[in-house]
Motif scaffolding. Structure first.
Motif, PDB file in Angstrom:
ATOM      1  N   GLU A   2     -14.389  44.850 -14.126  1.00 37.55           N
ATOM      2  CA  GLU A   2     -14.688  46.013 -14.945  1.00 37.55           C
ATOM      3  C   GLU A   2     -13.606  47.049 -14.762  1.00 37.55           C
ATOM      4  OE1 GLU A   2     -18.230  49.287 -15.575  1.00 37.55           O
ATOM      5  OE2 GLU A   2     -18.654  47.339 -14.692  1.00 37.55           O
ATOM      6  N   LEU A   3     -13.063  47.518 -15.880  1.00 34.66           N
ATOM      7  CA  LEU A   3     -12.034  48.525 -15.878  1.00 34.66           C
ATOM      8  C   LEU A   3     -12.509  49.717 -16.662  1.00 34.66           C
ATOM      9  CD1 LEU A   3      -8.916  46.266 -16.589  1.00 34.66           C
ATOM     10  CD2 LEU A   3      -9.733  47.061 -14.390  1.00 34.66           C
ATOM     11  N   SER A   4     -12.037  50.884 -16.275  1.00 31.68           N
ATOM     12  CA  SER A   4     -12.457  52.108 -16.943  1.00 31.68           C
ATOM     13  C   SER A   4     -11.244  52.885 -17.398  1.00 31.68           C
ATOM     14  CB  SER A   4     -13.306  52.972 -16.005  1.00 31.68           C
ATOM     15  OG  SER A   4     -13.580  54.219 -16.592  1.00 31.68           O
ATOM     16  N   ALA A   5     -11.405  53.571 -18.554  1.00 32.59           N
ATOM     17  CA  ALA A   5     -10.302  54.381 -19.067  1.00 32.59           C
ATOM     18  C   ALA A   5      -9.995  55.545 -18.148  1.00 32.59           C
ATOM     19  CB  ALA A   5     -10.633  54.899 -20.463  1.00 32.59           C
ATOM     20  N   GLY A 125     -18.366  57.401 -26.073  1.00 36.60           N
ATOM     21  CA  GLY A 125     -17.983  56.329 -25.168  1.00 36.60           C
ATOM     22  C   GLY A 125     -18.061  54.975 -25.856  1.00 36.60           C
ATOM     23  N   LEU A 126     -17.126  54.111 -25.508  1.00 34.50           N
ATOM     24  CA  LEU A 126     -17.053  52.779 -26.106  1.00 34.50           C
ATOM     25  C   LEU A 126     -16.796  51.759 -25.002  1.00 34.50           C
ATOM     26  CD1 LEU A 126     -16.861  51.019 -28.722  1.00 34.50           C
ATOM     27  CD2 LEU A 126     -14.408  51.423 -28.641  1.00 34.50           C
ATOM     28  N   ARG A 127     -17.545  50.652 -25.039  1.00 38.61           N
ATOM     29  CA  ARG A 127     -17.386  49.589 -24.035  1.00 38.61           C
ATOM     30  C   ARG A 127     -17.024  48.286 -24.744  1.00 38.61           C
ATOM     31  NH1 ARG A 127     -21.512  46.286 -21.251  1.00 38.61           N
ATOM     32  NH2 ARG A 127     -20.659  45.549 -19.273  1.00 38.61           N
ATOM     33  N   GLU A 128     -15.893  47.709 -24.350  1.00 35.25           N
ATOM     34  CA  GLU A 128     -15.411  46.462 -24.928  1.00 35.25           C
ATOM     35  C   GLU A 128     -15.502  45.342 -23.896  1.00 35.25           C
ATOM     36  OE1 GLU A 128     -12.083  48.344 -27.994  1.00 35.25           O
ATOM     37  OE2 GLU A 128     -11.442  47.293 -26.176  1.00 35.25           O
ATOM     38  N   ILE A 129     -15.999  44.199 -24.342  1.00 34.15           N
ATOM     39  CA  ILE A 129     -16.103  43.021 -23.484  1.00 34.15           C
ATOM     40  C   ILE A 129     -15.018  42.034 -23.881  1.00 34.15           C
ATOM     41  CG2 ILE A 129     -17.602  41.190 -22.623  1.00 34.15           C
ATOM     42  CD1 ILE A 129     -18.563  43.997 -21.948  1.00 34.15           C
ATOM     43  N   TRP A 130     -14.207  41.640 -22.908  1.00 34.43           N
ATOM     44  CA  TRP A 130     -13.130  40.678 -23.121  1.00 34.43           C
ATOM     45  C   TRP A 130     -13.416  39.420 -22.305  1.00 34.43           C
ATOM     46  CZ3 TRP A 130      -8.274  41.961 -25.685  1.00 34.43           C
ATOM     47  CH2 TRP A 130      -8.261  43.256 -26.226  1.00 34.43           C
ATOM     48  N   GLU A 131     -13.272  38.264 -22.928  1.00 36.91           N
ATOM     49  CA  GLU A 131     -13.490  36.988 -22.250  1.00 36.91           C
ATOM     50  C   GLU A 131     -12.194  36.203 -22.193  1.00 36.91           C
ATOM     51  OE1 GLU A 131     -16.578  34.817 -24.149  1.00 36.91           O
ATOM     52  OE2 GLU A 131     -18.201  36.073 -23.350  1.00 36.91           O
ATOM     53  N   GLU A 139     -14.749  37.323 -17.487  1.00 37.60           N
ATOM     54  CA  GLU A 139     -14.713  38.379 -18.487  1.00 37.60           C
ATOM     55  C   GLU A 139     -14.389  39.697 -17.827  1.00 37.60           C
ATOM     56  OE1 GLU A 139     -19.320  39.936 -18.820  1.00 37.60           O
ATOM     57  OE2 GLU A 139     -18.613  38.454 -20.282  1.00 37.60           O
ATOM     58  N   MET A 140     -13.962  40.650 -18.629  1.00 36.77           N
ATOM     59  CA  MET A 140     -13.677  41.988 -18.127  1.00 36.77           C
ATOM     60  C   MET A 140     -14.199  43.012 -19.127  1.00 36.77           C
ATOM     61  SD  MET A 140      -9.537  42.025 -18.704  1.00 36.77           S
ATOM     62  CE  MET A 140      -9.192  43.715 -19.114  1.00 36.77           C
ATOM     63  N   SER A 141     -14.533  44.168 -18.622  1.00 36.27           N
ATOM     64  CA  SER A 141     -15.103  45.235 -19.438  1.00 36.27           C
ATOM     65  C   SER A 141     -14.175  46.444 -19.392  1.00 36.27           C
ATOM     66  CB  SER A 141     -16.493  45.618 -18.920  1.00 36.27           C
ATOM     67  OG  SER A 141     -17.014  46.715 -19.650  1.00 36.27           O
TER      68      SER A 141
END
Length: 204
Positions: A2-5, A125-131, A139-141
């Motif tokens: 999980e990554l945050s801006a 706020g926006l949350r994107e899920i990457w696989e 996966e990462m968020s």
């Protein structure tokens, strides 16, 4: 993963001052790493935000404008509802849809005279899920913060002391194009009318 801006950049660059961290630049770097690592965005979740217009009518129409929305479709639906007796409409959009949201509100004001307006700017706020597309299930968020806008248009008077309030336009939208369509009239004492006969006499 999980990554945050808002992640502290000092973790990757110990020599950089923590106060100079740029969330937008952090997010772009995270997206680039995701592409380079073989990740693909599969989900986008927008966080709910508090409505900045308290006391709205229950039948208010909320038009959520997206980046790929067609203005013609949005305006066709909104204008039909407003002409059927609807009193208030809210246009909302975030990110790249902000400009299109403003355009929809301006078109509505030109088609329907006497609308009161309140504009509110927020951050969503926006949350994107990457696989990962490679072997293995990972996966990462990524969390992002986008600017958003909400524009309330009302046939009924609104509080003029509310920040972002705009009164109805004084001009009549039905006659907005008459000035540009009117033919230009030449003055009788213009230089064109004086020079033309002089040129003829010289030629003779």
């Amino acid at each position: 993963m999980e990554l945050s801006a808002g992640q502290d950049k000092s973790q990757s660059d110990p020599g950089q001052d923590k106060s100079q961290s740029d969330p937008g630049r952090d997010t772009n770097a995270q997206i680039k790493r995701a592409h380079a690592g073989g990740f693909k965005k599969v989900c986008r979740i927008e966080e709910d935000s508090v409505c900045p217009f308290p006391g709205l009518a229950s039948d208010v129409l909320e038009m959520r404008v997206k980046e790929g929305s067609k203005i013609r479709n949005l305006m066709g639906f909104a204008m039909t509802r407003m002409q059927d007796g609807l009193r208030q409409v809210v246009f909302s959009g975030s990110g790249r849809a902000v400009t299109k949201t403003i355009t929809c509100a301006e078109i509505t004001k030109r088609k329907i005279a006497g609308l009161h307006q309140i504009t509110k700017l927020q951050y969503k706020g926006l949350r994107e899920i990457w696989e990962s597309q490679e072997e293995g299930d990972s996966e990462m968020s990524i969390h992002r913060t986008l600017p958003s806008i909400r524009i309330l248009l009302s046939k009924d008077p609104l509080d003029p002391l509310e920040p972002g309030y705009q009164p109805p336009a004084l001009w009549d939208p039905r006659h907005a194009g008459e000035a540009s369509q009117a033919p230009e009239k030449r003055s009788l004492d213009s230089t064109d009318s004086l020079t033309e006969p002089l040129v003829k006499r010289v030629c003779l």
